[in-house]
Enzyme design. Structure first.
Site, mmCIF file in Angstrom:
data_model
loop_
_atom_site.group_PDB
_atom_site.id
_atom_site.type_symbol
_atom_site.label_atom_id
_atom_site.label_comp_id
_atom_site.label_asym_id
_atom_site.label_seq_id
_atom_site.Cartn_x
_atom_site.Cartn_y
_atom_site.Cartn_z
ATOM 1 N N HIS A 207 49.433 27.276 -14.934
ATOM 2 C CA HIS A 207 50.772 27.664 -15.841
ATOM 3 C C HIS A 207 50.397 28.412 -17.138
ATOM 4 O O HIS A 207 51.188 28.764 -17.695
ATOM 5 C CB HIS A 207 51.675 26.304 -16.214
ATOM 6 C CG HIS A 207 51.250 25.437 -17.105
ATOM 7 N ND1 HIS A 207 50.067 24.476 -16.529
ATOM 8 C CD2 HIS A 207 51.406 25.316 -18.444
ATOM 9 C CE1 HIS A 207 49.940 23.643 -17.781
ATOM 10 N NE2 HIS A 207 50.690 24.274 -18.844
HETATM 11 C C1 UD1 Z 1 54.489 24.467 -22.425
HETATM 12 C C2 UD1 Z 1 53.181 24.044 -23.607
HETATM 13 C C3 UD1 Z 1 51.828 23.804 -22.818
HETATM 14 C C4 UD1 Z 1 51.908 22.959 -21.771
HETATM 15 C C5 UD1 Z 1 53.095 23.033 -20.877
HETATM 16 C C6 UD1 Z 1 53.285 21.963 -19.791
HETATM 17 C C7 UD1 Z 1 53.277 25.384 -25.593
HETATM 18 C C8 UD1 Z 1 52.666 26.659 -26.603
HETATM 19 N N1 UD1 Z 1 52.978 25.418 -24.498
HETATM 20 O O1 UD1 Z 1 53.943 25.550 -21.703
HETATM 21 O O2 UD1 Z 1 50.852 23.352 -23.847
HETATM 22 O O3 UD1 Z 1 50.717 22.786 -21.164
HETATM 23 O O4 UD1 Z 1 54.390 23.285 -21.800
HETATM 24 O O5 UD1 Z 1 54.170 22.292 -18.799
HETATM 25 O O6 UD1 Z 1 53.784 24.563 -26.453
HETATM 26 N N2 UD1 Z 1 60.938 27.079 -18.488
HETATM 27 C C9 UD1 Z 1 61.960 26.580 -17.491
HETATM 28 N N3 UD1 Z 1 62.332 25.225 -17.573
HETATM 29 C C10 UD1 Z 1 61.873 24.251 -18.391
HETATM 30 C C11 UD1 Z 1 60.907 24.660 -19.277
HETATM 31 C C12 UD1 Z 1 60.531 26.004 -19.307
HETATM 32 O O7 UD1 Z 1 62.339 27.332 -16.833
HETATM 33 O O8 UD1 Z 1 62.118 23.142 -18.283
HETATM 34 C C13 UD1 Z 1 60.400 28.433 -18.415
HETATM 35 C C14 UD1 Z 1 61.022 29.272 -19.301
HETATM 36 O O9 UD1 Z 1 61.239 30.469 -18.512
HETATM 37 C C15 UD1 Z 1 60.149 29.423 -20.431
HETATM 38 C C16 UD1 Z 1 58.891 29.120 -19.787
HETATM 39 O O10 UD1 Z 1 59.098 28.249 -18.660
HETATM 40 O O11 UD1 Z 1 60.364 30.536 -21.161
HETATM 41 C C17 UD1 Z 1 57.655 28.461 -20.628
HETATM 42 O O12 UD1 Z 1 58.018 27.356 -21.228
HETATM 43 P P1 UD1 Z 1 57.461 26.974 -22.453
HETATM 44 O O13 UD1 Z 1 58.029 25.488 -22.873
HETATM 45 O O14 UD1 Z 1 57.593 28.091 -23.593
HETATM 46 O O15 UD1 Z 1 55.909 26.975 -22.236
HETATM 47 P P2 UD1 Z 1 54.864 26.175 -21.075
HETATM 48 O O16 UD1 Z 1 54.470 27.420 -20.324
HETATM 49 O O17 UD1 Z 1 55.962 25.357 -20.160
#
Ligand code: UD1
Length: 365
Positions: A207
């Site tokens: 991811h």
């Molecule tokens: C975040 C953390 C990362 C961690 C990861 C674990 C930061 C900068 N990154 O990354 O360190 O390793 O979590 O998973 O804080 N989304 C969904 N559903 C959810 C959450 C996210 O669909 O419940 C999608 C959304 O489109 C979102 C994207 O995933 O924009 C990324 O989510 P985000 O929390 O920004 O970063 P992660 O890649 O999950």
């Protein structure tokens, strides 16, 4: 005196760090832990299923911040958490890991002059292109107390000028979660429910933006995974970020139709660890999975140029692997040429009790 301690949880990997500490603090009469969920992760299988697996209650405060750019997410958490601190002023705030909410809540706490404790402090990848590295640097620079998982973290903090008396080497709290849930994990038999009984398989999680956010990075990785699936079954638990990108880059169909490839939604904690404990190897870019496989002595191929958890490489079963070398590394595993490694010091399921002891010593006594 009841110490009001806010425990901040935001994203999937945070829950495994907060849960053992929450349960431990609940057993002490001097402490009243409160769970704050910032809502950075909100899908059921990225949040509620994991909270339930770990026996965590409904959060005391849910900030419902959701997704966004880094600034939107960090700013959103700061605005929402500042209101909580104003209405329910804590005696200490524990932030965990390195996600955007970690740095955001640490900043709110420091500016409200509430002691901030960072659990999993001192890890450094020395790669500032990684958003998590920025979060680690910011959080450690302003935290009052630093709880570290391994001696390399202590050394990093001391080299940055943090005085020894602010650091407690508590060990790795993720291992507490694993040991706490071990029976349920052994009972879960995810292999069976996925129809993998009697088969060898590799687990994949990816991811990191550097691996999944461009077609140039994700395309070749998909090809490597399809090749691995010719040698051994591959179970790929797909993170929402990665699913979005696979669809956007037109790679989802190819992956789905790969022989030997099994795709799943993100799994709950117990389900996932059940799968990992019986796997032949893991291919990942996660931080926590590098640690869990080291604890279990399972070969781990980390698809990254660096790691903030070097102890998993120097002591454990983790190796940093270039995307182009995944197939050959898996062949090394299958040939039995992969070191099992050893468990680092204080990865023993007692980190939460060391945290409680440190909290009492620093804030109650
Ligand atoms: C975040 C953390 C990362 C961690 C990861 C674990 C930061 C900068 N990154 O990354 O360190 O390793 O979590 O998973 O804080 N989304 C969904 N559903 C959810 C959450 C996210 O669909 O419940 C999608 C959304 O489109 C979102 C994207 O995933 O924009 C990324 O989510 P985000 O929390 O920004 O970063 P992660 O890649 O999950």
């Amino acid at each position: 005196m009841n110490l009001n301690v806010h425990l901040i949880a935001a994203a999937r990997p945070n829950f495994m760090k907060v849960a053992p500490l929450f349960h431990e603090l609940k057993t002490h009469r001097w402490c009243e832990p409160r769970l704050i969920h910032t809502g950075q992760h909100y899908d059921a299988n990225m949040s509620d299923v994991i909270l339930r697996d770990l026996g965590l209650p409904k959060p005391d405060f849910h900030l419902e911040v959701g997704s966004g750019t880094h600034a939107e997410q960090t700013g959103g958490v700061m605005i929402a958490y500042e209101r909580v601190v104003a209405s329910n002023r804590p005696d200490a705030i524990v932030v965990v890991g390195d996600v955007n909410s970690t740095a955001a809540c640490a900043m709110v706490g420091a500016k409200a002059v509430v002691p901030v404790i960072h659990l999993e402090a001192g890890l450094r990848s020395r790669d500032r292109r990684m958003p998590e590295e920025i979060n680690r640097l910011v959080t450690d620079a302003i935290a009052d107390v630093l709880w570290t998982p391994s001696p390399d973290a202590d050394a990093n903090l001391i080299a940055e000028g943090i005085s020894r008396d602010r650091i407690d080497f508590v060990g790795n709290i993720m291992i507490d979660s694993f040991m706490m849930m071990r029976e349920a994990i052994d009972r879960a038999e995810t292999r069976k429910s996925l129809g993998l009984e009697g088969q060898k398989y590799v687990v994949v999680t990816l991811h990191r933006p550097s691996n999944v956010d461009t077609r140039e990075a994700l395309g070749p990785l998909v090809d490597q995974l399809l090749s691995v699936a010719n040698d051994i079954r591959v179970v790929f638990a797909i993170h929402p970020r990665t699913r979005k990108r696979l669809l956007e880059f037109g790679l989802a169909g190819r992956l789905e139709s790969g022989a030997g490839m099994l795709l799943t939604e993100p799994l709950g904690y117990v389900e996932f660890m059940s799968l990992v404990t019986r796997s032949t190897a893991v291919i990942t870019d996660s931080g926590g999975v590098q640690e869990e496989t080291t604890f279990l002595g399972i070969p781990c191929l980390t698809i990254r140029e660096n790691t903030e958890r070097p102890v998993t490489v120097t002591h454990g079963s983790n190796r940093l692997i270039k995307p182009a070398d995944v197939v050959s590394a898996i062949r090394e595993v299958l040939a039995g040429r992969w070191p099992r490694g050893q468990r680092p010091d204080r990865w023993d399921g007692k980190a939460a009790s060391r945290c409680a002891e440190a909290l009492h010593r620093r804030f109650v006594r």
